[in-house]
Design a protein around this motif. Structure first.
Motif, mmCIF file in Angstrom:
data_model
loop_
_atom_site.group_PDB
_atom_site.id
_atom_site.type_symbol
_atom_site.label_atom_id
_atom_site.label_comp_id
_atom_site.label_asym_id
_atom_site.label_seq_id
_atom_site.Cartn_x
_atom_site.Cartn_y
_atom_site.Cartn_z
ATOM 1 N N ARG A 70 0.888 -1.270 -0.065
ATOM 2 C CA ARG A 70 -0.053 -0.037 0.090
ATOM 3 C C ARG A 70 0.864 1.223 -0.118
ATOM 4 N NH1 ARG A 70 -4.987 -0.805 2.577
ATOM 5 N NH2 ARG A 70 -5.494 1.114 1.962
ATOM 6 N N HIS A 71 0.497 2.184 -0.530
ATOM 7 C CA HIS A 71 1.136 3.610 -0.436
ATOM 8 C C HIS A 71 -0.072 4.649 0.139
ATOM 9 C CE1 HIS A 71 2.985 7.206 -1.615
ATOM 10 N NE2 HIS A 71 3.808 6.856 -2.459
ATOM 11 N N VAL A 72 -0.088 4.549 1.420
ATOM 12 C CA VAL A 72 -1.108 5.243 2.216
ATOM 13 C C VAL A 72 -1.379 6.677 1.839
ATOM 14 C CG1 VAL A 72 -2.065 5.758 4.541
ATOM 15 C CG2 VAL A 72 -0.933 3.305 3.885
ATOM 16 N N GLU A 73 -0.379 7.472 1.775
ATOM 17 C CA GLU A 73 -0.403 8.959 1.383
ATOM 18 C C GLU A 73 -0.829 9.303 0.134
ATOM 19 O OE1 GLU A 73 3.339 10.618 1.849
ATOM 20 O OE2 GLU A 73 2.614 12.544 1.449
ATOM 21 N N LEU A 74 -0.430 8.228 -0.765
ATOM 22 C CA LEU A 74 -0.998 8.524 -2.213
ATOM 23 C C LEU A 74 -2.492 8.179 -2.435
ATOM 24 C CD1 LEU A 74 -0.596 8.869 -5.235
ATOM 25 C CD2 LEU A 74 0.360 6.474 -5.581
ATOM 26 N N GLU A 75 -2.834 6.954 -1.424
ATOM 27 C CA GLU A 75 -4.227 6.617 -1.655
ATOM 28 C C GLU A 75 -5.121 7.571 -0.806
ATOM 29 O OE1 GLU A 75 -4.453 2.539 0.028
ATOM 30 O OE2 GLU A 75 -2.844 2.051 -1.366
ATOM 31 N N HIS A 77 -4.766 10.714 -0.676
ATOM 32 C CA HIS A 77 -4.676 11.940 -1.649
ATOM 33 C C HIS A 77 -5.679 11.637 -3.085
ATOM 34 C CE1 HIS A 77 -2.792 15.106 -4.291
ATOM 35 N NE2 HIS A 77 -3.131 14.246 -5.385
ATOM 36 N N LEU A 78 -5.782 10.366 -3.274
ATOM 37 C CA LEU A 78 -6.553 10.103 -4.688
ATOM 38 C C LEU A 78 -8.167 9.958 -4.104
ATOM 39 C CD1 LEU A 78 -4.552 7.232 -6.186
ATOM 40 C CD2 LEU A 78 -4.839 9.595 -7.146
ATOM 41 N N GLU A 79 -8.271 9.490 -2.683
ATOM 42 C CA GLU A 79 -9.533 9.438 -2.253
ATOM 43 C C GLU A 79 -9.995 10.800 -2.245
ATOM 44 O OE1 GLU A 79 -9.161 6.601 0.814
ATOM 45 O OE2 GLU A 79 -11.135 6.284 1.160
ATOM 46 N N ALA A 80 -9.414 11.577 -1.555
ATOM 47 C CA ALA A 80 -9.809 12.893 -1.164
ATOM 48 C C ALA A 80 -10.356 13.696 -2.564
ATOM 49 C CB ALA A 80 -8.694 13.894 -0.677
ATOM 50 N N ASP A 85 -11.095 5.341 -9.678
ATOM 51 C CA ASP A 85 -10.729 4.582 -10.809
ATOM 52 C C ASP A 85 -9.110 4.222 -10.601
ATOM 53 O OD1 ASP A 85 -13.101 4.784 -12.088
ATOM 54 O OD2 ASP A 85 -12.475 5.523 -13.957
ATOM 55 N N LEU A 86 -8.467 5.309 -10.272
ATOM 56 C CA LEU A 86 -6.905 5.065 -10.077
ATOM 57 C C LEU A 86 -6.579 4.279 -8.830
ATOM 58 C CD1 LEU A 86 -5.326 8.601 -11.128
ATOM 59 C CD2 LEU A 86 -4.829 6.139 -12.061
ATOM 60 N N LEU A 87 -7.657 4.631 -7.730
ATOM 61 C CA LEU A 87 -7.272 3.765 -6.709
ATOM 62 C C LEU A 87 -7.720 2.310 -6.852
ATOM 63 C CD1 LEU A 87 -9.140 5.624 -3.545
ATOM 64 C CD2 LEU A 87 -6.877 4.738 -3.608
ATOM 65 N N GLU A 88 -8.738 2.084 -7.581
ATOM 66 C CA GLU A 88 -8.769 0.673 -7.988
ATOM 67 C C GLU A 88 -7.557 0.202 -8.593
ATOM 68 O OE1 GLU A 88 -12.650 0.338 -9.693
ATOM 69 O OE2 GLU A 88 -13.834 1.055 -7.927
ATOM 70 N N THR A 89 -7.141 0.756 -9.653
ATOM 71 C CA THR A 89 -6.131 0.338 -10.437
ATOM 72 C C THR A 89 -4.957 -0.132 -9.750
ATOM 73 O OG1 THR A 89 -6.765 1.733 -12.137
ATOM 74 C CG2 THR A 89 -4.439 0.725 -12.463
ATOM 75 N N LEU A 90 -4.467 0.855 -8.542
ATOM 76 C CA LEU A 90 -3.567 0.627 -7.763
ATOM 77 C C LEU A 90 -3.807 -0.557 -6.754
ATOM 78 C CD1 LEU A 90 -2.520 4.185 -6.267
ATOM 79 C CD2 LEU A 90 -1.466 2.649 -8.134
#
Ligand code: G1P
Length: 294
Positions: A70-75, A77-80, A85-90
């Motif tokens: 997991r990349h919690v910070e990036l996730e 950021h994307l969630e906010a 779509d990008l989150l699901e890809t990751l």
């Protein structure tokens, strides 16, 4: 017959053929179109039913572990920003907890030594080896085709394909015997194999191209295997010994291989995967055509 559940991915190579690109980024994390080479290869393993991947790593390759975590910070950021779509890809790239192990090859002693480093995680069952440099685009996936062959004939199976003219001496080369029934002449009993034969002595033009199904008996042989071609402990030499007591078959799989350990192979793979992309394929085609027109 035991199922193939685990795969070894030797990723420790220094990547001299892709320098300077592979200097600080592990070569198997270099991008092919929109994701690292390793992402394609791990997806191939999972699509073939592999439950556990063992990465054999070298020094300075921690980014590989991070890629499959997991990349919690990036996730967040994307969630906010609602980029689901990008989150699901990751998330789709991630193994389930406990499905991936990392072992260290402490010195670059060769492919046979790298595979041997995974012995404790593999244990006493047949397993796959995937050379991640060799990106195979196939449906069903190349490893699934190799597993299907293994399920038909048992023993050990290696995927082979014709070497580019004049280049057979750079690879592990096989000699073929009679075809196995039911594979349209694409699966043959092997009668010999040799790593990097001197030019002119190659037993055929078929090279071992990067997918193997091996019995765990290979580990005892590797424990005692001495250095061969290039001063390295060669997997091919150990397989040749195992072949004196167990069957080996060579499968010519149905698909396209890109040698991503090489600059032009990386380029070909990137273009091929870009052209196939459902979203950007059309624009990629136009971009490539424009470049070619000059
Ligand atoms: C390795 C194997 C060789 C195989 C090749 C495929 O060689 O030892 O048998 O044909 O991968 O790329 P290397 O590329 O590490 O010299």
């Amino acid at each position: 017959m035991k199922t193939v559940r685990k795969a070894v991915l030797p990723v420790a190579g220094l990547g001299t053929r892709v320098l300077p690109g592979g200097k600080t980024t592990p070569k198997n994390l270099l991008n092919v179109f929109d994701r690292p080479i390793l992402a394609y290869v791990v997806a191939e393993a999972r699509a073939a039913g592999i439950e556990h991947v063992v990465m054999v790593m070298g020094r300075g390759q921690g980014a590989i572990e991070d890629y499959f975590d997991r990349h919690v910070e990036l996730e967040s950021h994307l969630e906010a920003r609602g980029k689901t779509d990008l989150l699901e890809t990751l998330h789709a790239e991630l193994p389930r907890p406990g499905e991936m192990s990392f072992v260290r090859q402490m010195a670059p002693l060769g492919l046979g030594h790298a595979v041997w480093c995974a012995r404790e995680v593999i244990g006493d069952e047949p397993f796959a080896v995937i050379l991640p440099d060799m990106l195979m685009d196939a449906n069903p996936p190349a490893l699934a085709q190799a597993i299907a062959a293994y399920e038909a004939v048992g023993g050990n199976v290696v995927v082979v394909e014709p070497a580019p003219p004049g280049e057979a001496h750079k690879y592990g080369i096989v000699a073929l015997g009679e075809p196995a029934p039911g594979f349209a002449g694409r699966l043959n009993r092997m009668t010999g194999m040799v790593e990097k034969p001197p030019p002119g002595t190659e037993p055929s033009n078929l090279f071992i191209s990067g997918r193997y199904i091996l019995q765990p008996d290979i580990f005892a042989i590797l424990s005692a295997q001495e250095a061969g071609a290039g001063g390295e402990i060669q997997l091919t030499d150990a397989m040749a010994k195992l072949m004196t007591v167990q069957s080996f078959h060579a499968l010519q799989y149905d698909g396209s291989t890109y040698d991503c350990g090489d600059k032009l192979g990386l380029l070909r793979a990137t273009v091929a995967f870009a052209l196939k992309d459902p979203e950007l394929g059309g624009q990629a085609r136009a971009a490539v055509a424009a470049l070619l027109k000059g």
